[in-house]
Design a protein around this motif. Sequence first.
Motif, PDB file in Angstrom:
ATOM      1  N   UNK A   1       0.844  -1.205   0.000  1.00 22.60           N
ATOM      2  CA  UNK A   1       0.000   0.000   0.000  1.00 22.60           C
ATOM      3  C   UNK A   1       0.877   1.253   0.000  1.00 22.60           C
ATOM      4  N   UNK A   2       1.893   1.209   0.847  1.00 19.33           N
ATOM      5  CA  UNK A   2       2.777   2.377   0.966  1.00 19.33           C
ATOM      6  C   UNK A   2       3.467   2.677  -0.356  1.00 19.33           C
ATOM      7  N   UNK A   3       3.987   1.649  -0.975  1.00 23.69           N
ATOM      8  CA  UNK A   3       4.715   1.848  -2.215  1.00 23.69           C
ATOM      9  C   UNK A   3       3.784   2.348  -3.317  1.00 23.69           C
ATOM     10  N   UNK A   4       2.519   1.931  -3.244  1.00 23.84           N
ATOM     11  CA  UNK A   4       1.583   2.331  -4.297  1.00 23.84           C
ATOM     12  C   UNK A   4       1.431   3.843  -4.349  1.00 23.84           C
ATOM     13  N   UNK A   5       1.745   4.509  -3.283  1.00 22.86           N
ATOM     14  CA  UNK A   5       1.647   5.970  -3.237  1.00 22.86           C
ATOM     15  C   UNK A   5       2.574   6.622  -4.271  1.00 22.86           C
ATOM     16  N   UNK A   6       3.561   5.815  -4.725  1.00 23.01           N
ATOM     17  CA  UNK A   6       4.509   6.365  -5.696  1.00 23.01           C
ATOM     18  C   UNK A   6       3.942   6.399  -7.103  1.00 23.01           C
ATOM     19  N   UNK A   7       2.941   5.546  -7.335  1.00 25.32           N
ATOM     20  CA  UNK A   7       2.403   5.428  -8.699  1.00 25.32           C
ATOM     21  C   UNK A   7       1.508   6.600  -9.026  1.00 25.32           C
ATOM     22  N   UNK A   8       2.056   7.766  -9.133  1.00 30.53           N
ATOM     23  CA  UNK A   8       1.168   8.898  -9.307  1.00 30.53           C
ATOM     24  C   UNK A   8       1.706   9.932 -10.249  1.00 30.53           C
TER      25      UNK A   8
ATOM     26  N   UNK B   1      -5.683   7.143   1.060  1.00 34.96           N
ATOM     27  CA  UNK B   1      -5.904   6.063   2.026  1.00 34.96           C
ATOM     28  C   UNK B   1      -4.643   5.336   2.508  1.00 34.96           C
ATOM     29  N   UNK B   2      -3.732   4.942   1.610  1.00 37.16           N
ATOM     30  CA  UNK B   2      -2.601   4.159   2.092  1.00 37.16           C
ATOM     31  C   UNK B   2      -1.818   4.891   3.181  1.00 37.16           C
ATOM     32  N   UNK B   3      -1.596   6.152   2.927  1.00 36.86           N
ATOM     33  CA  UNK B   3      -0.773   6.881   3.883  1.00 36.86           C
ATOM     34  C   UNK B   3      -1.491   7.093   5.203  1.00 36.86           C
TER      35      UNK B   3
ATOM     36  N   UNK C   1      -8.729   7.421  -2.702  1.00 35.82           N
ATOM     37  CA  UNK C   1      -7.863   6.291  -3.024  1.00 35.82           C
ATOM     38  C   UNK C   1      -6.396   6.699  -2.914  1.00 35.82           C
ATOM     39  N   UNK C   2      -6.080   7.919  -3.331  1.00 38.30           N
ATOM     40  CA  UNK C   2      -4.693   8.382  -3.224  1.00 38.30           C
ATOM     41  C   UNK C   2      -4.275   8.547  -1.768  1.00 38.30           C
TER      42      UNK C   2
END
Lengths: 285, 437, 295
Positions: A119-126, A159-161, A156-157
Amino acid sequence: MNPQPRPLYWIGLSIFGLVIATYVLFPIFWLFLASFKTTGELASLPLTFWPVAPTIEAYTALFDTTSQSSQILNWPRLISNSFLVSVSSTLIVLVFGTLAGYAFSRIQFPGRDLILGGLLISRMFQGAALLLPTYRLMNNLGLQDSLLGLTLLYSAFGLPFATWIIASSLREIPFELEESAMMDGASRLQCMVKIVLPLATPALITAAMWHFVGAWSEFAFASILMESSDSKTVTIGLASFVELFTIEFNRVGAAASLVAMPIMLVFFFGQRYFTRGLLAGAVKG
Amino acid sequence: MKTDIGRRGFLAGTTALLALATTSIPARAASGALSVWKFGGTPAEVEAWPAANDKFLAANPDIDLNYSFFNGQIRRQKILAGFQTRKLADVIIAFGQDIPEFAGFGMIQPLEEIAGDKLEGWKDRIVPEILSSGMHEGKLYGLPTYVDMATFIAIDTDAMKEAGYDRPPETWSELREYAKKLTTADRPGIAFPATTAPVDINIFEGIAYANGGRIFDEETGKVTLNDAGVVGALQLYADLIADGSTPSGNSMTETNFRDTAQLFGQKRAAMWIGLSWLNTPWGVMEGMNWAGAPFPKPDAPSGAFPPVAAIMDGTAVLMVSSSTKNPEAAIEYLDFWSQNEQLNTWGGNPEIARVPAGKSAWSEQGLADAWPAWVESYNAGTLFDGAEPMPRFIGVSAVESALATAIQQVVLGQKTPQEAADEATEAAQAQIDLLRG
Amino acid sequence: MNRRSDTWLAYFMILPVVAAVLAFVIGPTWDVGTLSLTSVVMGQERGFGTLSNFRALFADPVFPTVVKNTAIWILGGTILCVMTGLAVGMFLAIDSKMTMGLRAIILLPWVLPDVVTAMAWKWMLHGQVGVIGDYISRMGLTDGAISFLGNPDLVMWMLVIVLIWRKMPLVALILCAAIRSVPSEQLEAARMDGANGWHRFRFVVVPNIAFSLTAVTVISMIWITAEFTLPWVMTGGGPANSSQIMSTYIYQQSFQFFNWGVGSAMSVVNLVFLMTVVGLYLYINRRSWAAGGNS
């Protein structure tokens, strides 16, 4: 940390403080001062620091309802749209972030750390590259040019953080309280709502403010998704405005101050909780 | 009515027609939803456009107009996104330079098939040279409302007189001489914008094209950035800097057209190189006297192509999406903007400072007051003599971006004009080949 | 304490977050991945299963410059951001009127939208109309103003300075909070043992804030990678590509040149690199971030 009162030490620290304060505040202050200058003063040399003849013209021009562009850059509308999107996505993030944060911090389940890391890493996909696929997705869902769509996207952007902040903070809250409650027959959810959440308030506020700021200032995705003047957000307005008046920094400064004001108010009142949230272990081990 | 006209025949045909003052009465009322996307523009235009839309709605009560204004910067990404999802607006107001790509990708459609009898009116009311800038491969894809021309020069006439000149420079060697003479300790003789902004690149292209250069040869499919005409224009930039007549090269690479205009308006440069509107949108210091003139001509054009007098392009060209479900209303909207009343927006308001597309706009007093020289040469029939459209082909952005890099390398003194042009040609060719497959 | 039903409850509780991320983040990312393997000609997608986009990318003479600049941007930016953040955080952790005041206002740069930040800094750094060059040359430090953003050797670092201006305050505040929560008994004990300032910092403070340091490093890195508006508005990649970074070049390829196959390939390269760095970092520091709730 209580350093010994040595004069040299204090002088050094004060200078350091001044340098930092200048670095951090000067640009904002300079732009703010510019908003009270006339276009002529901004263009003249040598540069002046304080406005020679302070005027609020730049601010009144923003709300000049007789002009056509004020319908396109309808600031009250832009601000209320941004407010709606930021507040509702913050609420969504809080609710679901808390649920997930609780699970991540309290329950041992297979794949837990892997999922949290993912989830944390997904924050980079932006990056810029995601603009088009996201547009296509929102279009397929019928959510382009809709404040609801933007709210869901920002959630969605964010939530992970938020999940991570809340999870880290919940870890700090002693488990024994819940254990005894559960012994007495309370369910997980009851424990969460009645015992854990009240203790985690500072962390929730921190996560909320964090998300709010991000949502308020997001530009790239909003600019491509929102079409009608009724659904635009404040950063889109600001970008158009900046483009129109690039060299009239009094107007740019006025618009920027206007946009930053609501968020500064939020911070003014939330600052204590925010710092407390950080202190309370939101990002502490 | 089908009209299949080649460009030359089109020009000859339309110039022969009398300019008729017309009032249009819609043959059949168009109705239904119509979406319009407009990108960027000067503050005065941003004001003028929606004001005119209100009139359109009043005249066409059955059309449900959905007008969206966007930040100019997101133009291409917005149109691309709309194209990929088949959600393009019915009418797109974009740049003439976009036409080949939009047409090639199938985003917009030729207007002849759908315009019907409206086409004649457009030809009557619009200056033929400007209308032809909406054409691509012999077909009309866009209705221009105005054009900007490149390249022009603004000169501080007080400084000019002080230096003993009574007219603006007319050749490259005169320009270098003027620039040197007008340079004082705290004021460079000339400044030119050299950022990566598209306008800054267009300004340079005007100089290169007048020197017989081109950036791309459609016939061979080859990038021609290293043509002697382009290299010669790069050399002129390098010479002006080497003469010590300009701000530092570093400074010019961070100073775009608006900033350069501002410096000129503050008397911090005695001349600057720009597009046709020069300083009009932003003004100058009180009491400053200045004049605009066409950019000086090369002493001997060195390029392999015919030298042009100027290059031009409209940044508010109305196009119709190929996926529109309501072509009638779209054409009605285009026709509305082809009416004198609307086209005169660019004739009467000096703040807007565009070269108007409407014939009747040229008799507006506002234009004559603001740009006497334009009106004079328009009336003499010479304004568009030898003027060509700005570069436009599939892959134009990639080539212009490589050109911007070459300009900056030369201005910074990192590379010689030839080296920079050779490298840019190679890089741009690779991009073009990729895009065209 | 774990029951079987708890496992299901946990999955149920994390479901919304995972679903949202899968739909809105992973989905589009997957699209980019497939697009990078698709050849795009004249705006049409022509055939999946080609490496032509990657080949074109590695043949592009600008790409090595972009990689170098991106390294300065991400690695230089992250390291400097955390280091200045740590210094300022230590300073803010001291109790005095000045630091109290600073703590209240230091977040201002963080709440200003990017577009404004970029415009304001661009204006201030401009060699001819900018206030910074003006003050420096008036103080007699330089002969004439410097074109900070027009100098190919300076421009990347100027962008990093603006980046730090924007991101450092939050890092400083987080670290300040962490430093203030270091147990004072430990510091006192160290002082009694005769440890000097550096030793107290190194052996008492740092171990206590290790988690926060890991956290802010990862957060900063993620932020900096996603940052696009600042460099794009300030320099547009110029002069002569000396500030062209991955995010601006992807944007340029996709939306200006309409070469979105290559743009996607570049995103994939960018992502793989980042996931490696961050994944490695998270793995090394896994003890401090993974939520060991029941431990």
